[in-house]
Enzyme design. Structure first.
Site, PDB file in Angstrom:
ATOM      1  N   GLN A 124       0.755  -1.173  -0.074  1.00 33.78           N
ATOM      2  CA  GLN A 124      -0.055   0.061   0.019  1.00 33.78           C
ATOM      3  C   GLN A 124       0.830   1.351   0.091  1.00 33.78           C
ATOM      4  OE1 GLN A 124      -1.461   1.162   3.814  1.00 33.78           O
ATOM      5  NE2 GLN A 124      -3.198   1.852   3.077  1.00 33.78           N
ATOM      6  N   GLU A 242      -8.715  -1.394   5.903  1.00 31.14           N
ATOM      7  CA  GLU A 242      -7.462  -1.750   6.501  1.00 31.14           C
ATOM      8  C   GLU A 242      -7.727  -1.650   8.198  1.00 31.14           C
ATOM      9  OE1 GLU A 242      -4.545   1.500   6.303  1.00 31.14           O
ATOM     10  OE2 GLU A 242      -3.015   0.193   7.375  1.00 31.14           O
ATOM     11  N   ASN A 365      -3.608   6.945  16.576  1.00 30.84           N
ATOM     12  CA  ASN A 365      -5.091   7.090  17.384  1.00 30.84           C
ATOM     13  C   ASN A 365      -5.506   8.130  17.641  1.00 30.84           C
ATOM     14  OD1 ASN A 365      -4.008   4.415  18.251  1.00 30.84           O
ATOM     15  ND2 ASN A 365      -3.549   4.758  20.309  1.00 30.84           N
TER      16      ASN A 365
HETATM   17  C1  LIG Z   1       4.750  -0.309  11.513  1.00 35.18           C
HETATM   18  C2  LIG Z   1       4.261   0.937  10.373  1.00 35.18           C
HETATM   19  C3  LIG Z   1       3.643   0.632   9.037  1.00 35.18           C
HETATM   20  C4  LIG Z   1       3.296   1.116   8.196  1.00 35.18           C
HETATM   21  N1  LIG Z   1       3.099   0.722   6.807  1.00 35.18           N
HETATM   22  C5  LIG Z   1       2.633   1.693   5.680  1.00 35.18           C
HETATM   23  C6  LIG Z   1       2.348   1.081   4.579  1.00 35.18           C
HETATM   24  O1  LIG Z   1       2.356  -0.132   4.377  1.00 35.18           O
HETATM   25  N2  LIG Z   1       1.887   1.900   3.683  1.00 35.18           N
HETATM   26  C7  LIG Z   1       1.687   3.276   3.999  1.00 35.18           C
HETATM   27  O2  LIG Z   1       1.347   3.975   2.874  1.00 35.18           O
HETATM   28  N3  LIG Z   1       1.932   3.823   5.268  1.00 35.18           N
HETATM   29  C8  LIG Z   1       2.237   2.969   6.204  1.00 35.18           C
HETATM   30  N4  LIG Z   1       2.686   3.665   7.354  1.00 35.18           N
HETATM   31  C9  LIG Z   1       2.565   4.750   7.633  1.00 35.18           C
HETATM   32  C10 LIG Z   1       1.573   5.314   8.473  1.00 35.18           C
HETATM   33  O3  LIG Z   1       0.243   5.117   7.883  1.00 35.18           O
HETATM   34  C11 LIG Z   1       1.829   6.728   9.031  1.00 35.18           C
HETATM   35  O4  LIG Z   1       3.035   6.800   9.847  1.00 35.18           O
HETATM   36  C12 LIG Z   1       0.831   7.167   9.914  1.00 35.18           C
HETATM   37  O5  LIG Z   1      -0.333   7.825   9.209  1.00 35.18           O
HETATM   38  C13 LIG Z   1       1.271   8.624  10.655  1.00 35.18           C
HETATM   39  O6  LIG Z   1       1.779   9.483   9.601  1.00 35.18           O
HETATM   40  P1  LIG Z   1       2.932  10.265   9.833  1.00 35.18           P
HETATM   41  O7  LIG Z   1       4.058   9.186  10.240  1.00 35.18           O
HETATM   42  O8  LIG Z   1       3.586  11.168   8.723  1.00 35.18           O
HETATM   43  O9  LIG Z   1       2.919  11.101  11.148  1.00 35.18           O
HETATM   44  P2  LIG Z   1       2.233  12.714  11.304  1.00 35.18           P
HETATM   45  O10 LIG Z   1       0.881  12.830  10.343  1.00 35.18           O
HETATM   46  O11 LIG Z   1       3.328  13.573  10.999  1.00 35.18           O
HETATM   47  O12 LIG Z   1       1.732  12.812  12.975  1.00 35.18           O
HETATM   48  C14 LIG Z   1       2.663  12.979  13.912  1.00 35.18           C
HETATM   49  C15 LIG Z   1       1.892  13.097  15.310  1.00 35.18           C
HETATM   50  O13 LIG Z   1       0.734  14.054  15.177  1.00 35.18           O
HETATM   51  C16 LIG Z   1      -0.355  13.841  15.332  1.00 35.18           C
HETATM   52  N5  LIG Z   1      -1.481  14.275  14.553  1.00 35.18           N
HETATM   53  C17 LIG Z   1      -1.235  14.812  13.000  1.00 35.18           C
HETATM   54  N6  LIG Z   1      -2.365  15.156  12.491  1.00 35.18           N
HETATM   55  C18 LIG Z   1      -3.183  15.467  13.683  1.00 35.18           C
HETATM   56  C19 LIG Z   1      -4.202  16.238  13.830  1.00 35.18           C
HETATM   57  N7  LIG Z   1      -5.124  16.773  13.028  1.00 35.18           N
HETATM   58  N8  LIG Z   1      -4.948  16.126  15.115  1.00 35.18           N
HETATM   59  C20 LIG Z   1      -4.464  15.353  16.097  1.00 35.18           C
HETATM   60  N9  LIG Z   1      -3.202  14.777  16.304  1.00 35.18           N
HETATM   61  C21 LIG Z   1      -2.615  14.933  14.793  1.00 35.18           C
HETATM   62  C22 LIG Z   1      -0.259  12.282  14.929  1.00 35.18           C
HETATM   63  O14 LIG Z   1      -1.497  11.391  15.685  1.00 35.18           O
HETATM   64  C23 LIG Z   1       1.251  11.821  15.596  1.00 35.18           C
HETATM   65  O15 LIG Z   1       0.800  11.567  16.733  1.00 35.18           O
HETATM   66  C24 LIG Z   1       3.336   2.554   8.526  1.00 35.18           C
HETATM   67  C25 LIG Z   1       3.540   3.149   9.685  1.00 35.18           C
HETATM   68  C26 LIG Z   1       4.008   2.203  10.657  1.00 35.18           C
HETATM   69  C27 LIG Z   1       4.510   2.698  11.860  1.00 35.18           C
END
Ligand SMILES: Cc1cc2nc3c(=O)[nH]c(=O)nc-3n(C[C@H](O)[C@H](O)[C@H](O)COP(=O)(O)OP(=O)(O)OC[C@H]3O[C@@H](n4cnc5c(N)ncnc54)[C@H](O)[C@@H]3O)c2cc1C
Ligand SMILES: Cc1cc2nc3c(=O)[nH]c(=O)nc-3n(C[C@H](O)[C@H](O)[C@H](O)COP(=O)(O)OP(=O)(O)OC[C@H]3O[C@@H](n4cnc5c(N)ncnc54)[C@H](O)[C@@H]3O)c2cc1C
Lengths: 398, 369
Positions: A124, A242, A365
């Site tokens: 994905q 998912e 979360n």
């Molecule tokens: C083990 C693992 C497997 C993964 N596998 C895939 C995969 O196969 N394909 C894929 O596409 N992605 C994958 N991901 C990515 C995952 O979907 C993202 O890491 C996740 O959606 C968070 O995005 P970010 O890391 O950019 O964090 P950010 O979006 O930068 O978030 C940082 C912090 O800010 C908080 N935050 C952000 N926006 C808000 C808001 N509006 N309100 C309140 N809090 C907020 C978040 O909750 C978090 O605590 C994977 C991640 C992990 C850890």
């Protein structure tokens, strides 16, 4: 015997013949990466041949055409075994159901059967360095050519990209409209020479995910999933699947932070009769059973034609919260054994360290709470400035 | 059987919900609990007789409807959501005790009356100074007297103890612990109504001083253990309904209450608490469905499933009711608002028929930890 009982008995018999029973003492990394890929593929093929892959998928696309009851029965039986099916979890849980729902007849016939038979693995491709929670801010582009599209950009945290044959990718097809309106979902061939996959090591020391670079990768016109510029709708369908797939886990003996595993850890240390630990183990059992029951309610409602909407997010959130809570309990049971390390604890340590990953993967979360609040309870959306602004005028992280 | 509601259960729930809205909405509940009875006899007549709830799970051979535990649970959710004061819980536990003891003569005589709702029955088990809901060795004693027995001792937290005409009393007798039947009026019986925190639930302290009683034949320990499961199912059902009501009320408020130019539900400080309230409700309700399923078709799993469900609903309801008050701001702290009634109901419900530790210990016992 009812047909369900028969199915269950058949599943049990097959698993006993073909799968490894779960063994507490054996070393596990909790991520299924210790099994060679070829073995996983062989196993998935055998699973399909025996009639236990794609249980609820239609027969014409290689599925078994059965209902949620059978799926639940199989999962309950499988919980006692170690199935090396890790590499197929994403494809069968996300792109698969999305293609089933939105794909063309040709896409379904071409892609679903090999996915079920374990011949083709999927990943994905959503997240980018500056678009995770806010996936719709993604910057990877797909530009029209005479025969289709050409993709450029970078994805990150892509689980399983290192062995994937295909990916479901989101790319921007129109930067002049608000961010949700100019995205399209494509099927991309991961073997294209313009695709570069680089592994990323995570907190547990494994490398389950990757960064993926796209450099002039051509995709044909018929690789669009759903409609052009309607990729956000397709993404919502995929994320919904998912979250159901992740959340519906529930009790499995293979879960290192599960009731069976932590009870065993407490017994080994003579702690199971400590009144406080005993109560927390009981609460772990209660919370785990509740999650299993909730997953079952969602499955049954789906089968009965009741829309579950965004409630998969509730299950995903509950599962992540439970793992984080159980990680604390594990630490209290294991004490210094956990901190200092011991051979029998490798999988528990990996699970404790890995629990935060589960609360980020598939949407954090906080994001799940927003979804439950907005789409399940109907609360107003977060105040946001970006809903109506054209994408090319937005502020993004650098 | 499945975990989703049958059409019959949906229609029963709908009927009870309509009854609550028409006959006993919260403003009416306020009037009743301001008076000196713990429930409105007319409402009880409607619930027991017209809606047939008193006899719902009593076997048909004894004049009941022989319905499932899942059916009763569907009805109790609605009564919990409306905080409806009624002796239904007391009656369900009394009838459940009799059915489990299986004294044919007593059952023939009493169960049809309980099924019709013509008589209020209750269970008297807890004792002062003992935190166990059902004491392992009751201090209340039964001695032979005339053709029957005479009871002496004190029972506390007796549901509808002030109104019940039939009391099933756990006491230590000449042949071990048994369940004894006291029919009111009786000599040597003193009842003091509790001034408990939750005005929607009437309880009393009942003192026996040589009170005439008859021994109900049967295995008392096994019957009371089963009744502890029934109590868990019933209370968890009410609590699940009440949690749903707290969630609905607070969600509604969060959509119409504005601060800083936005409905408060747009702020994550409010939205995320509501999402957590949703999860507390949705998951504990799923655990409850699994518990009623076990009661109806897999009794071996009932004990653990019912204690698990109850441990989750008690704690979840307390958290939800507290948040209901908090998220309503100043108005949520006023007497005029209903939030405090839910909070008090949650506080009392958290200890009724076994507090959280009791349920977790019970669950651990059932799991063989
Ligand atoms: C083990 C693992 C497997 C993964 N596998 C895939 C995969 O196969 N394909 C894929 O596409 N992605 C994958 N991901 C990515 C995952 O979907 C993202 O890491 C996740 O959606 C968070 O995005 P970010 O890391 O950019 O964090 P950010 O979006 O930068 O978030 C940082 C912090 O800010 C908080 N935050 C952000 N926006 C808000 C808001 N509006 N309100 C309140 N809090 C907020 C978040 O909750 C978090 O605590 C994977 C991640 C992990 C850890
Ligand atoms: C015991 C008591 C004594 C008091 N005494 C006095 C007094 O002497 N003088 C006086 O002037 N007032 C007094 N007050 C009023 C008190 O200051 C207000 O009740 C309080 O400021 C909350 O305002 P509200 O009731 O309008 O709730 P609201 O502002 O409507 O808030 C409702 C809910 O929404 C939440 N919320 C609102 N906005 C946001 C946001 N932007 N982000 C996240 N959450 C939000 C709140 O935290 C609350 O949970 C008293 C209140 C109480 C309970």
């Amino acid at each position: 015997m009812t047909s369900i009982d028969e199915f269950r008995a058949r599943a049990r018999a097959w698993l006993e013949q073909n799968a490894k029973p779960f063994d507490e003492a054996a070393g596990h990394d909790g991520e299924g990466t210790s099994v060679p890929l070829e073995e996983s593929k062989r196993f998935q093929k055998a699973l399909w041949e025996a009639g236990f892959a794609g249980i609820t998928w239609p027969k014409e696309y290689g599925g078994q055409g059965l209902g949620a009851e059978e799926l639940i029965a199989f999962n309950q039986e499988a919980a006692d075994f170690e199935l090396p099916t890790g590499p197929f979890v994403i494809g069968l849980g996300m792109p698969g159901p999305t293609i089933l729902e939105l794909g063309t007849e040709e896409q379904k016939r071409r892609h679903l059967p090999p996915m079920l038979r374990g011949e083709e693995i999927w990943c994905q491709l959503f997240s980018e360095p500056s678009a995770g929670s806010d996936v719709a801010s993604l910057q990877t582009t797909a530009t029209r050519t005479e025969t289709g599209w050409v993709v450029n950009g970078q994805k990150v945290w892509t689980s399983g990209a290192q062995y994937s044959d295909f990916g479901a990718i989101l790319a921007r097809t129109d930067p002049t409209v608000p961010k949700h309106k100019g995205i399209t979902m494509f099927i991309v061939d991961m073997h294209h020479p313009g695709v570069t996959v680089r592994p990323l090591v995570v907190a547990t020391g494994h490398a389950p995910f990757n960064e993926v670079f796209f450099d002039n990768v051509e995709v044909p016109a018929d690789a669009v999933i759903g409609e052009v510029d309607k990729g956000w709708d397709a993404a919502v369908v995929m994320l919904r699947n998912e979250r159901v797939a992740i959340g519906a886990g529930g009790r499995a003996r293979t879960n290192a932070l599960g009731y069976d595993s932590l009870l065993e850890a407490a017994r080994t240390r003579g702690l199971e009769s400590d009144p406080a630990i005993r109560r927390r183990l009981a609460l772990l059992y209660a919370r785990e059973s509740a999650l299993t029951a909730y997953g079952r309610v969602l499955h049954e409602e789906t089968t009965a034609g009741i829309q579950i909407g965004a409630r998969g997010s509730a299950a995903k959130l509950a599962g992540a919260e439970l793992a984080l809570w159980a990680a604390d309990l594990a630490q209290d049971i294991l004490g210094s054994d956990l901190a200092l390390g011991s051979a029998d604890l490798d999988r528990v340590v990996a699970a404790v360290v890995g629990a935060p990953g589960g609360a980020v993967a598939g949407g954090t979360n906080e994001i799940q709470r927003n979804i439950v609040g907005e789409r399940v309870l109907g609360l107003p959306k977060d105040p946001g400035v970006d809903r109506n602004t054209p994408f090319n005028q937005l502020k993004l992280s650098r | 059987m499945s975990l989703i509601f049958t059409d019959d259960q949906k229609s029963l729930a709908q009927t009870v919900k309509r009854f609550v809205a028409d006959r006993t909405p919260l403003p009416k509940v306020r009037e009743v609990i301001g008076g000196d009875r713990s429930y409105d006899p007319e409402v009880w007549a409607g619930l027991a007789g017209t809606l047939g709830l008193a006899g719902l799970t009593i076997p048909e051979e004894y004049g009941g409807a022989g319905a499932t535990h899942a059916d009763l649970s569907a009805a109790l959710r609605e009564l919990g959501a409306g905080l409806v004061p009624s002796p239904l819980l007391a009656c369900v536990l009394a009838a459940g005790t009799l059915v489990a003891l299986d004294d044919e003569e007593v059952n023939r005589k009493l169960l049809p009356r309980l099924a019709e709702g013509h008589v209020v029955g209750t269970l008297a088990v807890s004792e002062p100074g003992n935190r166990q809901w059902i004491p392992a060795r009751p201090a209340t004693s039964a001695v032979r007297s005339g053709g029957g027995f005479a009871l002496s001792g004190t029972k506390v937290a007796v549901l509808n103890g002030a109104e019940a005409e039939l009391l099933l009393v756990q006491a230590a007798g000449p042949e071990g612990t048994g369940v004894y039947l006291v029919e009111r009026p009786a000599d040597g019986l003193t009842v003091a109504k509790d001034d408990g925190v939750d005005p929607t639930r009437g309880t009393a302290t009942v003192t026996f001083d040589g009170t005439a009683a008859r021994l109900v034949a049967g295995d008392a320990a096994a019957a009371l253990d089963h009744v502890a499961d029934l109590a868990n199912l019933a209370i968890a059902s009410e609590q699940s309904g009440a949690m749903g009501a707290c969630l609905a009320m607070t969600t509604e408020f969060a959509k119409i209450r504005y601060t800083f130019g936005q409905p408060i539900g747009a702020y994550q400080g409010v939205k995320h608490k509501l999402a957590d309230m949703y999860n507390l409700w949705a998951l504990s309700d799923a655990a409850l469905r699994e518990a009623t399923r076990a009661a109806d078709e897999e009794p071996a799993k009932l004990g653990a499933a019912a204690a698990a469900a109850r441990a989750l609903t008690s704690q979840g309801y307390l958290a939800s009711a507290k948040n209901t008050m908090l998220l309503h701001g100043g108005i949520g702290f006023t007497w005029e608002h209903d939030a405090h009634f839910f909070y008090k109901n949650a506080i009392a419900g958290n200890v009724l028929a076994g507090d959280a530790d009791y349920q977790l210990d019970r669950l651990a016992d059932k799991l063989g930890i």
